[in-house]
Design an enzyme around this catalytic site. Sequence first.
Site: not given
Ligand code: PGA
Length: 256
Positions: A177, A100, A13, A171, A98, A15, A217
């Site tokens: 992140g 976010e 992903n 998630e 997601h 982003k 992460s």
């Molecule tokens: P990350 O993001 O691996 O940077 O924690 C995962 C995601 O948001 O899908």
Amino acid sequence: MNKQLRKAVIAGNWKMNKTPAETTALINEIKPLVADADCEVIVCVPYIDLAAALEATKGSNIKVGAENCHWAASGAFTGEVSAPMLAACGVEYVITGHSERRTYFGDTDVTVHDRTRAALDNGLKVIVCVGEYLEQREQGVTMEVVRSQTKIALAGVSKEEMINSIIIAYEPVWAIGTGKTATAEQANEVNKAIRELVGELYDAETADKAVVQYGGSMNAANADELLAQPDVDGGLIGGASLKAPDFAAIVKAASK
Ligand code: PGA
């Protein structure tokens, strides 16, 4: 992973990262590193990079996805992109729900459902994201939150669609992140609960076949342990998907 029952899926992903030229470069770097993968490999990229990603992945084993789609087919929705538009471009996957999107852009359980429905109706495969905030975990309501997000997203999704076109990504928001990964046990516990819910909503066969990823992460160092869990069928990878060797190492861990 239980490879007897289901295929592992590693999805990047990206982003809000990478220009079209950078997309081509990164995919060209990833391609040879994952060419012999024994798992599904997907890169989900910004809308503006989809054409470059589709071109760069031609003839390879890498599939392309978008990071969201609108629920309507067309109309007065400035700045949005619809599922028929994505399908017409040759995109195969789309992420919905997601955290976010839920946190910063007002996506709700209901609009996540509607976006998922629109994607399925247009022949797209969907990575549906669910997960709890830290406060919810601390209050002991993780399972209720994740079950209700999943149940609403899947309302009206047929058994056939569930098996062939849905991936659920667990998630935990506190792990995204932040460098703070869920332990392998925490990830497996929730993934298992999601599979049990799929069993309640459909049947045992569908539960066995459902692909449930972990995201938050996941990286080259912890992928082995997370993916060794029986109910972790792959990963949705943010930060580490932007570095070809790291992403390839996770794909390798899922190919074991
Ligand atoms: P990350 O993001 O691996 O940077 O924690 C995962 C995601 O948001 O899908």
